[in-house]
Structure formats: C-alpha cells, structure tokens
Design an enzyme around this catalytic site. Structure first.
Site, PDB file in Angstrom:
ATOM      1  N   PRO A   1       1.116  -0.955   0.258  1.00 16.64           N
ATOM      2  CG  PRO A   1      -0.751  -2.083   1.438  1.00 16.64           C
ATOM      3  CD  PRO A   1       0.378  -1.606   1.255  1.00 16.64           C
ATOM      4  CD  GLU A   2       3.654   2.377  -4.110  1.00 12.09           C
ATOM      5  OE1 GLU A   2       3.666   3.711  -4.408  1.00 12.09           O
ATOM      6  OE2 GLU A   2       4.599   1.954  -4.376  1.00 12.09           O
TER       7      GLU A   2
ATOM      8  CE  LYS B   1       5.008   4.484   1.848  1.00 11.65           C
ATOM      9  NZ  LYS B   1       5.908   3.198   1.127  1.00 11.65           N
TER      10      LYS B   1
ATOM     11  NE  ARG C   1      10.160  -1.818  -1.332  1.00  7.50           N
ATOM     12  CZ  ARG C   1       9.580  -0.728  -0.394  1.00  7.50           C
ATOM     13  NH1 ARG C   1      10.132   0.132  -0.139  1.00  7.50           N
ATOM     14  NH2 ARG C   1       8.499  -0.410  -1.097  1.00  7.50           N
TER      15      ARG C   1
END
Ligand SMILES: [Zn+2]
Length: 259
Positions: free
Chosen positions: A2-3, A51, A248
């Site tokens: 989720p961003e 976030k 990432r």
C-alpha cells in the site's frame, strides 16, 4: 504494498465507520497491547500521515497503525465473522460497524500528545494538508549524492511514495533511477508530478498513471518487466535498488530514462 493513496482511502473508510461513535469493542491482538481496552470511548477521527494511520480516541489516546507490506483495514457490519485464516491484528467496533485490521505491520497505542514522536520525522505528506513541494525539494537536496530512486522512497524527504509511484514518476520525467539527486534540475517538477499521480488515484482502488483504467493498461513501467515500453518499444527493465536487506523493486525503460 500500500502506498500513500491506499492509506488515505483507509483513513476515509475508518472515519466513515468510527468517527463520533463510542467503541463497543476493541481487540488488540498484539502482545504489547493485548490487555488494552478502549470500550466506551468515542473515536474522534482517523488521520493519514504518509503511510501511517492515527486513530484518535477520547482520553488522549491514539491507535497508531501501519499497513507495511500487505496490511489492510476492512470495514464491515458489527458482529460479522471475519474470514477464517485472516491474520487479524486489531478490531475496533461500535454498535453499527467494525473495523478489522488484517496483517497490519504495526499496531501501537500511544498518547495523542506523543504523535509527533512517531510521525514527526516524516517529510511533507503528498496527500496531506501540510504538503509543501519546496520543503520536499529542500529535504531531497540535503543529500545531493544520493540516488533519486532511494531518496524518493525515504519518507523523511516526502511521505507517501512507494515502489509503484517511484517507478511511474521517474519514467514520466525521463529520469534514470540511479541518477544522483544533485544532477536533477527540476526536482520541483518531479515531486509535483508524484503529487498529481497520487491525487488522481486517491479516490479509487488501484493505481492508474496512464489515464487508461483497463487492467492491462494502467501503468507505464510498474508490473511490466520485459514488456515493450509504451513510448519507445524497448523492453522494460527490472532491478532492485537500495542496500540489503532493504532493497526494493524498480522498473524503468533504458531508452526513455537514459543514464
Ligand atoms: Zn521507452
């Protein structure tokens, strides 16, 4: 993962279900707060900060949660059984609704007055009332030798970007992900574009950066490794950025984003 836009939507769902209502049940399934009980307290509101989610409860308490890799908040009618196998970490319920936190990466209970300790390090929130592109650029420029790809994911610079928006923003600006921050002239244009992409997606699930909502057409490079670039036809490259074990995913077009 989720961003910022997904967290923003989660906050809106939690506000709709919980704001102004007294909790009839709270169930913290994390060791540190297993005995916490918020029953009887009204929920004031839920805010997203980058976030992070901050659910403020009467009595100077804030439930601090983070979705991390694959967490979610699901809202359903009170009393409904959660799906078997769901890794529920927290339930906050009132007479009408229950908010079920599944696979949350973090659940904490803090004093509302101490929120700054957990979110004070964050840079300007791309979807927050404090958004300030000049401040985001100032923070990015403070480390000019860093790669732009790593700097964009560092929530201390600006808050809300994850791997999808990083890849899409850099593609749209034609910037090679390993270029140093100090070599990029128009950082303001870059962070402003990221802001526009998140804004455009905050009202619906999924990430559409191309303007085309058909499932196969939503992104320029993310999720498209090995497929032809929509602009030039070059195969999209896939790699990893960052020091282990924090590396990432990054996707880019070697032709549209030259070294
Ligand atoms: Zn290309």
């Amino acid at each position: 993962m989720p961003e910022g836009d997904a967290v923003y939507r989660a906050a809106a769902r939690l506000r709709d279900a919980l704001d102004g209502r007294a909790l009839t049940r709270s169930d913290f399934r994390v060791p540190k707060h297993a005995t916490a009980d918020l029953t009887g307290r009204a929920v004031l509101t839920t805010l997203s900060r980058g976030k992070h989610l901050l659910t403020r409860v009467e009595g100077d308490l804030t439930v601090h949660t983070h979705l991390r890799m694959d967490g979610s908040w699901q809202v359903m009618p009170a009393g409904r059984r959660t799906a078997p196998g769901d890794q529920v970490r927290l339930i906050l319920a009132n007479e009408q609704w229950q908010a079920v936190g599944v696979r949350l990466g973090m659940v904490d209970l803090i004093r509302t007055g101490a929120e700054e300790r957990v979110v004070g390090h964050l840079g300007p929130d791309l979807l927050g009332p404090d958004w300030d592109p000049d401040e985001a650029v100032r923070r990015l420029r403070a480390a000019p030798g860093r790669t732009i790809g790593e700097a964009l994911l560092d929530q201390r610079n600006l808050a809300g970007i994850g791997t999808i928006y990083r890849a899409e923003t850099l593609f749209l600006r034609g910037v090679w992900p390993w270029r140093q921050v100090g070599e990029i002239d128009d950082l303001n244009g870059l962070v402003s574009l990221a802001k526009r992409l998140l804004e455009a997606n905050k009202g619906h699930a999924g990430t559409v950066t191309t303007g085309d909502r058909r499932p196969a057409n939503q992104t320029w490079v993310y999720g498209r490794a090995g497929r032809p670039c929509r602009r030039c036809g070059t195969r999209i490259s896939r790699g990893e950025m960052g020091a282990q074990p924090q590396e990432r995913l990054i996707l880019w077009c070697a032709d549209c984003q030259p070294r």
